[in-house]
Write a protein that holds these residues in place. Structure first.
Motif, PDB file in Angstrom:
ATOM      1  N   PRO A   5      20.361   8.436  -3.373  1.00 34.15           N
ATOM      2  CA  PRO A   5      19.027   8.020  -2.925  1.00 34.15           C
ATOM      3  C   PRO A   5      18.108   9.220  -2.744  1.00 34.15           C
ATOM      4  CG  PRO A   5      20.613   7.886  -1.120  1.00 34.15           C
ATOM      5  CD  PRO A   5      21.396   8.157  -2.365  1.00 34.15           C
ATOM      6  N   ARG A   6      16.838   9.002  -3.066  1.00 32.44           N
ATOM      7  CA  ARG A   6      15.862  10.083  -2.914  1.00 32.44           C
ATOM      8  C   ARG A   6      15.639  10.367  -1.432  1.00 32.44           C
ATOM      9  NH1 ARG A   6       9.491   9.793  -4.698  1.00 32.44           N
ATOM     10  NH2 ARG A   6       8.953  11.911  -4.142  1.00 32.44           N
ATOM     11  N   PRO A   7      15.667  11.610  -1.037  1.00 32.26           N
ATOM     12  CA  PRO A   7      15.439  11.917   0.380  1.00 32.26           C
ATOM     13  C   PRO A   7      14.012  11.566   0.796  1.00 32.26           C
ATOM     14  CG  PRO A   7      15.430  13.924  -0.934  1.00 32.26           C
ATOM     15  CD  PRO A   7      15.888  12.822  -1.848  1.00 32.26           C
ATOM     16  N   GLU A   8      13.846  11.320   2.090  1.00 31.93           N
ATOM     17  CA  GLU A   8      12.513  11.003   2.607  1.00 31.93           C
ATOM     18  C   GLU A   8      11.548  12.165   2.389  1.00 31.93           C
ATOM     19  OE1 GLU A   8      11.299   8.625   6.117  1.00 31.93           O
ATOM     20  OE2 GLU A   8      13.335   9.084   6.749  1.00 31.93           O
ATOM     21  N   ILE A   9      10.290  11.809   2.137  1.00 37.38           N
ATOM     22  CA  ILE A   9       9.244  12.813   1.984  1.00 37.38           C
ATOM     23  C   ILE A   9       8.751  13.215   3.368  1.00 37.38           C
ATOM     24  CG2 ILE A   9       6.960  13.294   1.025  1.00 37.38           C
ATOM     25  CD1 ILE A   9       9.142  12.887  -1.067  1.00 37.38           C
ATOM     26  N   ARG A  10       8.567  14.494   3.562  1.00 41.21           N
ATOM     27  CA  ARG A  10       8.051  14.966   4.842  1.00 41.21           C
ATOM     28  C   ARG A  10       6.596  14.551   5.010  1.00 41.21           C
ATOM     29  NH1 ARG A  10      10.686  19.239   7.679  1.00 41.21           N
ATOM     30  NH2 ARG A  10      12.715  19.722   6.778  1.00 41.21           N
ATOM     31  N   ILE A  11       6.211  14.253   6.248  1.00 42.85           N
ATOM     32  CA  ILE A  11       4.832  13.855   6.530  1.00 42.85           C
ATOM     33  C   ILE A  11       3.967  15.085   6.762  1.00 42.85           C
ATOM     34  CG2 ILE A  11       5.515  11.615   7.457  1.00 42.85           C
ATOM     35  CD1 ILE A  11       5.124  12.753  10.250  1.00 42.85           C
ATOM     36  N   SER A  12       2.664  14.874   6.708  1.00 42.40           N
ATOM     37  CA  SER A  12       1.712  15.973   6.874  1.00 42.40           C
ATOM     38  C   SER A  12       1.110  15.968   8.274  1.00 42.40           C
ATOM     39  CB  SER A  12       0.580  15.839   5.845  1.00 42.40           C
ATOM     40  OG  SER A  12      -0.208  14.695   6.140  1.00 42.40           O
ATOM     41  N   ASP A  13       0.378  17.034   8.599  1.00 41.08           N
ATOM     42  CA  ASP A  13      -0.334  17.082   9.888  1.00 41.08           C
ATOM     43  C   ASP A  13      -1.352  15.945   9.973  1.00 41.08           C
ATOM     44  OD1 ASP A  13       1.053  19.270  10.796  1.00 41.08           O
ATOM     45  OD2 ASP A  13      -0.445  20.730  10.135  1.00 41.08           O
ATOM     46  N   ASP A  15      -1.076  12.977   8.704  1.00 42.36           N
ATOM     47  CA  ASP A  15      -0.344  11.757   9.039  1.00 42.36           C
ATOM     48  C   ASP A  15      -0.081  11.691  10.547  1.00 42.36           C
ATOM     49  OD1 ASP A  15      -0.151  11.016   6.325  1.00 42.36           O
ATOM     50  OD2 ASP A  15       1.657  12.224   6.075  1.00 42.36           O
ATOM     51  N   ARG A  16       0.295  12.822  11.126  1.00 42.88           N
ATOM     52  CA  ARG A  16       0.545  12.853  12.576  1.00 42.88           C
ATOM     53  C   ARG A  16      -0.741  12.587  13.352  1.00 42.88           C
ATOM     54  NH1 ARG A  16       3.093  17.412  10.541  1.00 42.88           N
ATOM     55  NH2 ARG A  16       5.372  17.198  10.354  1.00 42.88           N
ATOM     56  N   GLU A  17      -1.858  13.145  12.877  1.00 40.67           N
ATOM     57  CA  GLU A  17      -3.130  12.946  13.574  1.00 40.67           C
ATOM     58  C   GLU A  17      -3.565  11.483  13.522  1.00 40.67           C
ATOM     59  OE1 GLU A  17      -4.783  14.864  15.566  1.00 40.67           O
ATOM     60  OE2 GLU A  17      -3.326  16.459  15.268  1.00 40.67           O
ATOM     61  N   ARG A  18      -3.348  10.828  12.377  1.00 39.40           N
ATOM     62  CA  ARG A  18      -3.719   9.417  12.287  1.00 39.40           C
ATOM     63  C   ARG A  18      -2.860   8.569  13.218  1.00 39.40           C
ATOM     64  NH1 ARG A  18      -4.861  10.927   6.876  1.00 39.40           N
ATOM     65  NH2 ARG A  18      -2.714  10.592   6.210  1.00 39.40           N
ATOM     66  N   TYR A  45       4.124  14.172  17.359  1.00 36.38           N
ATOM     67  CA  TYR A  45       3.915  15.556  16.943  1.00 36.38           C
ATOM     68  C   TYR A  45       5.213  16.284  16.577  1.00 36.38           C
ATOM     69  CZ  TYR A  45      -1.005  15.192  18.130  1.00 36.38           C
ATOM     70  OH  TYR A  45      -2.326  14.819  18.152  1.00 36.38           O
ATOM     71  N   ALA A  46       6.343  15.706  16.990  1.00 31.45           N
ATOM     72  CA  ALA A  46       7.634  16.280  16.606  1.00 31.45           C
ATOM     73  C   ALA A  46       8.176  15.648  15.328  1.00 31.45           C
ATOM     74  CB  ALA A  46       8.644  16.106  17.736  1.00 31.45           C
ATOM     75  N   ALA A  47       7.498  14.602  14.836  1.00 30.86           N
ATOM     76  CA  ALA A  47       7.984  13.864  13.666  1.00 30.86           C
ATOM     77  C   ALA A  47       7.974  14.732  12.413  1.00 30.86           C
ATOM     78  CB  ALA A  47       7.127  12.617  13.452  1.00 30.86           C
ATOM     79  N   LEU A  60       2.734  -1.799  18.490  1.00 27.48           N
ATOM     80  CA  LEU A  60       1.273  -1.800  18.488  1.00 27.48           C
ATOM     81  C   LEU A  60       0.755  -2.556  17.262  1.00 27.48           C
ATOM     82  CD1 LEU A  60       0.609   1.902  19.528  1.00 27.48           C
ATOM     83  CD2 LEU A  60       0.657  -0.135  20.988  1.00 27.48           C
ATOM     84  N   PRO A  61      -0.494  -3.049  17.304  1.00 30.34           N
ATOM     85  CA  PRO A  61      -1.036  -3.790  16.154  1.00 30.34           C
ATOM     86  C   PRO A  61      -1.030  -2.949  14.880  1.00 30.34           C
ATOM     87  CG  PRO A  61      -2.442  -4.054  18.077  1.00 30.34           C
ATOM     88  CD  PRO A  61      -1.433  -2.997  18.435  1.00 30.34           C
ATOM     89  N   GLY A  62      -0.829  -3.617  13.747  1.00 26.13           N
ATOM     90  CA  GLY A  62      -0.807  -2.915  12.466  1.00 26.13           C
ATOM     91  C   GLY A  62       0.593  -2.457  12.103  1.00 26.13           C
ATOM     92  N   GLU A  63       0.777  -2.163  10.846  1.00 24.75           N
ATOM     93  CA  GLU A  63       2.061  -1.652  10.385  1.00 24.75           C
ATOM     94  C   GLU A  63       2.180  -0.172  10.744  1.00 24.75           C
ATOM     95  OE1 GLU A  63       4.629  -3.255   9.011  1.00 24.75           O
ATOM     96  OE2 GLU A  63       3.508  -5.087   9.388  1.00 24.75           O
ATOM     97  N   PRO A  64       3.307   0.244  11.306  1.00 24.41           N
ATOM     98  CA  PRO A  64       3.455   1.651  11.720  1.00 24.41           C
ATOM     99  C   PRO A  64       3.175   2.651  10.606  1.00 24.41           C
ATOM    100  CG  PRO A  64       5.239   0.353  12.626  1.00 24.41           C
ATOM    101  CD  PRO A  64       4.489  -0.559  11.687  1.00 24.41           C
ATOM    102  N   LEU A  65       3.620   2.335   9.384  1.00 27.61           N
ATOM    103  CA  LEU A  65       3.480   3.314   8.306  1.00 27.61           C
ATOM    104  C   LEU A  65       2.141   3.231   7.602  1.00 27.61           C
ATOM    105  CD1 LEU A  65       7.081   3.464   6.844  1.00 27.61           C
ATOM    106  CD2 LEU A  65       6.021   4.838   8.621  1.00 27.61           C
ATOM    107  N   ASP A  66       1.224   2.370   8.075  1.00 28.28           N
ATOM    108  CA  ASP A  66      -0.131   2.365   7.525  1.00 28.28           C
ATOM    109  C   ASP A  66      -0.823   3.700   7.758  1.00 28.28           C
ATOM    110  OD1 ASP A  66      -0.051  -0.093   6.435  1.00 28.28           O
ATOM    111  OD2 ASP A  66      -1.318  -1.079   7.931  1.00 28.28           O
ATOM    112  N   VAL A  67      -0.378   4.437   8.757  1.00 29.92           N
ATOM    113  CA  VAL A  67      -1.012   5.729   9.033  1.00 29.92           C
ATOM    114  C   VAL A  67      -0.760   6.724   7.907  1.00 29.92           C
ATOM    115  CG1 VAL A  67      -0.916   5.457  11.532  1.00 29.92           C
ATOM    116  CG2 VAL A  67       0.990   6.565  10.357  1.00 29.92           C
TER     117      VAL A  67
END
Length: 197
Positions: A5-13, A15-18, A45-47, A60-67
């Protein structure tokens, strides 16, 4: 041959801010407490990966990964609708079609723009205010956001009780211009029993 399986892609700053903006919005709406905000922000911020953002946003409202997909709102184009009043009252309430851009001039009068029952066909509505000594109230729908950072007050006051963070699928208002000695208030419509104001 089995493909690993392809490893997860790291998120950006960004993404954390959103994700952080969504948490601050939840605090402003009374969904979480200040203590919960601080606890969840520490997780955000540790993600390192997208899956790390799911726990602090899951309830919370909305899909978590919509950010992970930023909300892009383009600036409206075309000529604005111009509304003017001298010392009188300018009101737009009930059912009316809201253009993408509004320009409002008031010398000493009062302005009421009620968008709650209006037809909003544009994702972004720009409202330019030029106020002398008059006041302006903007009533926006419950799911709307409003950015008033472009509004400058001389001796007047500016109050917004609405989140400034744009959300996908919800109307967003950009309010800018100047208020000389007048006041500007942006809020949702109050409801008391069968009455709203």
């Amino acid at each position: 041959m089995t493909v690993p399986p392809r490893p997860e892609i790291r998120i950006s700053d960004a993404d954390r801010e959103r994700a952080a903006v969504r948490l601050h919005t939840a605090l402003g709406e009374g969904r979480i407490t200040v203590a919960e905000l601080e606890e969840r922000l520490a997780v955000v911020y540790a993600a390192r990966y997208a899956s790390d953002l799911v726990p602090p946003l899951a309830d919370l409202p909305g899909e978590p990964l919509d950010v992970m997909q930023p909300t892009t709102l383009s600036t409206p184009v075309g000529p604005p609708m111009v509304l003017r009043t001298g010392m009188g009252t300018l009101r737009r309430t009930g059912r009316w079609v809201v253009p993408a851009r509004l320009r409002v001039h008031s010398t000493m009068g009062s302005v009421l723009l009620d968008f709650t029952d209006a037809e909003l066909t544009h994702p972004v509505i720009e409202v330019e205010l030029e106020l002398g000594a008059g006041s302006a109230r903007l009533l926006v729908p419950d799911n709307a956001s409003a950015d008033v950072d472009g509004l400058v007050a001389g001796m007047g006051t500016i109050r917004s009780k609405v989140s400034a963070a744009a959300r996908r699928g919800a109307p967003h208002f950009r309010v800018y211009g100047r208020a000389g000695m007048g006041s500007v208030t942006v809020r949702r419509r109050y409801r008391l029993g069968n009455y709203s104001f």
